[in-house]
Scaffold this motif. Structure first.
Motif, PDB file in Angstrom:
ATOM      1  N   GLN A   1       0.806  -1.214   0.000  1.00 26.25           N
ATOM      2  CA  GLN A   1       0.000   0.000   0.000  1.00 26.25           C
ATOM      3  C   GLN A   1       0.846   1.273   0.000  1.00 26.25           C
ATOM      4  OE1 GLN A   1      -3.785   0.124   2.031  1.00 26.25           O
ATOM      5  NE2 GLN A   1      -3.606  -2.010   2.646  1.00 26.25           N
ATOM      6  N   PRO A   2       1.896   1.385   0.825  1.00 22.45           N
ATOM      7  CA  PRO A   2       2.743   2.579   0.727  1.00 22.45           C
ATOM      8  C   PRO A   2       3.405   2.713  -0.649  1.00 22.45           C
ATOM      9  CG  PRO A   2       3.127   1.453   2.795  1.00 22.45           C
ATOM     10  CD  PRO A   2       2.263   0.545   1.970  1.00 22.45           C
ATOM     11  N   PHE A   3       3.790   1.598  -1.241  1.00 26.25           N
ATOM     12  CA  PHE A   3       4.399   1.656  -2.567  1.00 26.25           C
ATOM     13  C   PHE A   3       3.397   2.140  -3.606  1.00 26.25           C
ATOM     14  CE2 PHE A   3       5.513  -0.753  -6.560  1.00 26.25           C
ATOM     15  CZ  PHE A   3       6.527   0.113  -6.951  1.00 26.25           C
ATOM     16  N   ALA A   4       2.172   1.631  -3.519  1.00 23.54           N
ATOM     17  CA  ALA A   4       1.138   2.058  -4.472  1.00 23.54           C
ATOM     18  C   ALA A   4       0.852   3.544  -4.333  1.00 23.54           C
ATOM     19  CB  ALA A   4      -0.137   1.237  -4.258  1.00 23.54           C
ATOM     20  N   ARG A   5       0.806   4.039  -3.080  1.00 22.54           N
ATOM     21  CA  ARG A   5       0.562   5.472  -2.877  1.00 22.54           C
ATOM     22  C   ARG A   5       1.698   6.313  -3.448  1.00 22.54           C
ATOM     23  NH1 ARG A   5      -1.348   3.718   2.250  1.00 22.54           N
ATOM     24  NH2 ARG A   5       0.537   4.442   3.311  1.00 22.54           N
ATOM     25  N   TRP A   6       2.933   5.876  -3.220  1.00 23.37           N
ATOM     26  CA  TRP A   6       4.072   6.625  -3.776  1.00 23.37           C
ATOM     27  C   TRP A   6       4.020   6.624  -5.303  1.00 23.37           C
ATOM     28  CZ3 TRP A   6       7.745   4.652  -7.127  1.00 23.37           C
ATOM     29  CH2 TRP A   6       8.742   5.572  -7.512  1.00 23.37           C
ATOM     30  N   LEU A   7       3.764   5.458  -5.899  1.00 22.18           N
ATOM     31  CA  LEU A   7       3.765   5.353  -7.354  1.00 22.18           C
ATOM     32  C   LEU A   7       2.709   6.271  -7.961  1.00 22.18           C
ATOM     33  CD1 LEU A   7       5.026   3.772  -9.775  1.00 22.18           C
ATOM     34  CD2 LEU A   7       3.084   2.193  -9.565  1.00 22.18           C
ATOM     35  N   ALA A   8       1.523   6.262  -7.387  1.00 20.30           N
ATOM     36  CA  ALA A   8       0.440   7.096  -7.915  1.00 20.30           C
ATOM     37  C   ALA A   8       0.779   8.574  -7.796  1.00 20.30           C
ATOM     38  CB  ALA A   8      -0.859   6.784  -7.184  1.00 20.30           C
ATOM     39  N   ALA A   9       1.402   8.973  -6.689  1.00 18.21           N
ATOM     40  CA  ALA A   9       1.722  10.384  -6.482  1.00 18.21           C
ATOM     41  C   ALA A   9       2.944  10.826  -7.286  1.00 18.21           C
ATOM     42  CB  ALA A   9       1.965  10.645  -4.997  1.00 18.21           C
ATOM     43  N   ALA A  10       3.961   9.954  -7.362  1.00 21.32           N
ATOM     44  CA  ALA A  10       5.194  10.323  -8.059  1.00 21.32           C
ATOM     45  C   ALA A  10       5.006  10.326  -9.566  1.00 21.32           C
ATOM     46  CB  ALA A  10       6.315   9.364  -7.675  1.00 21.32           C
ATOM     47  N   ALA A  11       4.138   9.432 -10.073  1.00 21.86           N
ATOM     48  CA  ALA A  11       3.864   9.335 -11.512  1.00 21.86           C
ATOM     49  C   ALA A  11       5.148   9.419 -12.328  1.00 21.86           C
ATOM     50  CB  ALA A  11       2.896  10.440 -11.938  1.00 21.86           C
ATOM     51  N   PRO A  12       6.072   8.448 -12.134  1.00 19.28           N
ATOM     52  CA  PRO A  12       7.354   8.518 -12.837  1.00 19.28           C
ATOM     53  C   PRO A  12       7.180   8.566 -14.348  1.00 19.28           C
ATOM     54  CG  PRO A  12       7.007   6.347 -11.850  1.00 19.28           C
ATOM     55  CD  PRO A  12       5.949   7.231 -11.313  1.00 19.28           C
ATOM     56  N   ALA A  13       8.009   9.381 -14.976  1.00 20.76           N
ATOM     57  CA  ALA A  13       7.907   9.579 -16.425  1.00 20.76           C
ATOM     58  C   ALA A  13       8.269   8.301 -17.168  1.00 20.76           C
ATOM     59  CB  ALA A  13       8.833  10.714 -16.851  1.00 20.76           C
ATOM     60  N   GLY A  14       7.661   8.144 -18.326  1.00 19.52           N
ATOM     61  CA  GLY A  14       8.020   7.035 -19.206  1.00 19.52           C
ATOM     62  C   GLY A  14       7.340   5.729 -18.902  1.00 19.52           C
ATOM     63  N   ALA A  15       6.386   5.714 -17.954  1.00 24.14           N
ATOM     64  CA  ALA A  15       5.649   4.494 -17.619  1.00 24.14           C
ATOM     65  C   ALA A  15       6.585   3.305 -17.416  1.00 24.14           C
ATOM     66  CB  ALA A  15       4.617   4.173 -18.707  1.00 24.14           C
ATOM     67  N   PRO A  16       7.457   3.358 -16.402  1.00 21.79           N
ATOM     68  CA  PRO A  16       8.373   2.238 -16.162  1.00 21.79           C
ATOM     69  C   PRO A  16       7.622   0.961 -15.802  1.00 21.79           C
ATOM     70  CG  PRO A  16       8.350   3.719 -14.285  1.00 21.79           C
ATOM     71  CD  PRO A  16       7.583   4.404 -15.372  1.00 21.79           C
ATOM     72  N   ARG A  17       8.243  -0.159 -16.098  1.00 22.33           N
ATOM     73  CA  ARG A  17       7.659  -1.439 -15.707  1.00 22.33           C
ATOM     74  C   ARG A  17       7.762  -1.594 -14.193  1.00 22.33           C
ATOM     75  NH1 ARG A  17       9.876  -5.325 -20.681  1.00 22.33           N
ATOM     76  NH2 ARG A  17       8.555  -4.337 -22.260  1.00 22.33           N
ATOM     77  N   VAL A  18       6.760  -2.227 -13.602  1.00 21.94           N
ATOM     78  CA  VAL A  18       6.655  -2.326 -12.150  1.00 21.94           C
ATOM     79  C   VAL A  18       6.597  -3.794 -11.744  1.00 21.94           C
ATOM     80  CG1 VAL A  18       5.220  -1.814 -10.144  1.00 21.94           C
ATOM     81  CG2 VAL A  18       5.507  -0.085 -11.939  1.00 21.94           C
ATOM     82  N   VAL A  19       7.436  -4.147 -10.762  1.00 20.93           N
ATOM     83  CA  VAL A  19       7.410  -5.493 -10.181  1.00 20.93           C
ATOM     84  C   VAL A  19       7.364  -5.335  -8.668  1.00 20.93           C
ATOM     85  CG1 VAL A  19       8.525  -7.743 -10.009  1.00 20.93           C
ATOM     86  CG2 VAL A  19       8.835  -6.349 -12.073  1.00 20.93           C
ATOM     87  N   ALA A  20       6.443  -6.029  -8.022  1.00 23.84           N
ATOM     88  CA  ALA A  20       6.322  -5.939  -6.568  1.00 23.84           C
ATOM     89  C   ALA A  20       5.990  -7.317  -6.003  1.00 23.84           C
ATOM     90  CB  ALA A  20       5.236  -4.937  -6.169  1.00 23.84           C
ATOM     91  N   THR A  21       6.349  -7.504  -4.741  1.00 22.43           N
ATOM     92  CA  THR A  21       6.003  -8.751  -4.066  1.00 22.43           C
ATOM     93  C   THR A  21       4.850  -8.534  -3.097  1.00 22.43           C
ATOM     94  OG1 THR A  21       7.777  -8.308  -2.460  1.00 22.43           O
ATOM     95  CG2 THR A  21       8.243  -9.899  -4.222  1.00 22.43           C
ATOM     96  N   SER A  22       3.950  -9.487  -3.112  1.00 23.42           N
ATOM     97  CA  SER A  22       2.891  -9.595  -2.122  1.00 23.42           C
ATOM     98  C   SER A  22       3.246 -10.808  -1.267  1.00 23.42           C
ATOM     99  CB  SER A  22       1.537  -9.751  -2.820  1.00 23.42           C
ATOM    100  OG  SER A  22       0.491  -9.908  -1.896  1.00 23.42           O
ATOM    101  N   SER A  23       2.314 -11.657  -0.975  1.00 24.60           N
ATOM    102  CA  SER A  23       2.572 -12.872  -0.205  1.00 24.60           C
ATOM    103  C   SER A  23       1.424 -13.835  -0.405  1.00 24.60           C
ATOM    104  CB  SER A  23       2.715 -12.538   1.281  1.00 24.60           C
ATOM    105  OG  SER A  23       2.710 -13.721   2.067  1.00 24.60           O
ATOM    106  N   MET A  24       1.729 -15.137  -0.322  1.00 21.87           N
ATOM    107  CA  MET A  24       0.667 -16.132  -0.377  1.00 21.87           C
ATOM    108  C   MET A  24      -0.240 -16.059   0.839  1.00 21.87           C
ATOM    109  SD  MET A  24       0.430 -17.863  -3.155  1.00 21.87           S
ATOM    110  CE  MET A  24      -0.526 -19.280  -2.623  1.00 21.87           C
TER     111      MET A  24
END
Length: 275
Positions: free
Chosen positions: A68-91
């Motif tokens: 959730q903190p990562f998603a909030r940062w990504l949405a607010a930062a809106a990095p240029a160039g639409a970089p590919r995103v990889v994140a870990t959750s958990s089973m």
């Protein structure tokens, strides 16, 4: 390619950074603690979601921290160039949904909400993405499940061996790093389960951990009746002990098909428990 890695100093980042450098990628590693730069790796102090310094244009963003903190940062930062995103959750997003422990059910809910928030942010920014749901992680001596058992056994020379027929599928941190690289190259735009290359009874998993230790330890069988008592006496163990008879496994079919990653079987050695 320039890759930003959140959680670079953790147990998966421990394996990812050398592999990125082996491919010749430039790495920006973000951590709350200071680290010395090395060839191809620039460390930046920062924390999600609101204490991340401005970043240069990047090709990919990897996060091994809370979703959730990562998603909030990504949405607010809106990095240029639409970089590919990889994140870990958990089973745990699946395995703890029906836990008898309210706090564990809350963990599952938060993981699912984090996945959904990240997917929404990526869709808004036009980023291709992959979310990995690993099972029990081992390999770098930094996990909070098997490594504490190993360290306690090394200190006491006694290894408690709980009985339990539920299947386990431990995944090596380096295999998660390999899946991350594959997801950078070929985004799945999916949530992918990620388990180790072998399913084995919980009792056998503990036995293999014991055999891998650098010192001899005495096995101490823990009978089922004592585990049932411990669930009532030690509240913090209610969830883990209740799941000893349950299968906690992942279906790697999509992972193997979409990313071409085939995790290794569970063959730990003493190096897995060293920090």
């Amino acid at each position: 390619m320039t890759v930003v890695v959140f959680g670079a100093s953790g147990q998966i980042g421990h394996f990812l950074l050398p592999r990125l450098r082996g491919r010749g990628e430039q790495v920006i590693a973000v951590s709350r603690e200071p680290h010395a730069d090395s060839e191809g790796v620039r460390w930046m102090r920062g924390g999600l979601p609101d204490a991340v310094p401005a970043l240069p244009p990047v090709s990919a963003v990897v996060s091994y921290g809370p979703l959730q903190p990562f998603a909030r940062w990504l949405a607010a930062a809106a990095p240029a160039g639409a970089p590919r995103v990889v994140a870990t959750s958990s089973m745990s997003a699946q395995s703890k949904v029906e836990s008898e422990v309210p706090a564990e059910r809350d963990i599952a809910r938060q993981l699912k909400q984090g996945e959904e928030a990240l997917i929404a942010a990526c869709a808004s920014l036009g980023c291709e993405w992959t979310v990995l749901r690993p099972t029990l992680i081992y390999g770098a001596g930094r996990d909070k499940s098997l490594t504490p058992l190993a360290h306690r056994a090394i200190r006491t020379r006694i290894f408690p061996r709980p009985t339990g027929g539920g299947l386990r599928q431990p995944v090596h941190g380096d295999d998660i790093a390999l899946a991350t690289l594959a997801a950078i190259d070929r985004p799945a735009n999916r949530v992918l389960m990620l388990g180790g290359g072998e399913r084995l009874p919980a009792g056998e998993m503990f036995a293999r951990v014991q055999r891998s230790l650098p010192v001899a330890t005495l096995p101490l069988p823990v009978p089922a009746w004592l585990l049932r008592q411990a669930r009532h006496v030690i509240p913090g163990l209610r969830g883990p002990l209740a799941r000893l008879a349950s299968d906690l496994v992942a279906d790697n079919t999509e992972l193997e098909c979409l990313l071409g990653v085939h995790p290794r079987p569970f063959r730990p050695d003493a190096r897995c428990w060293r920090r």
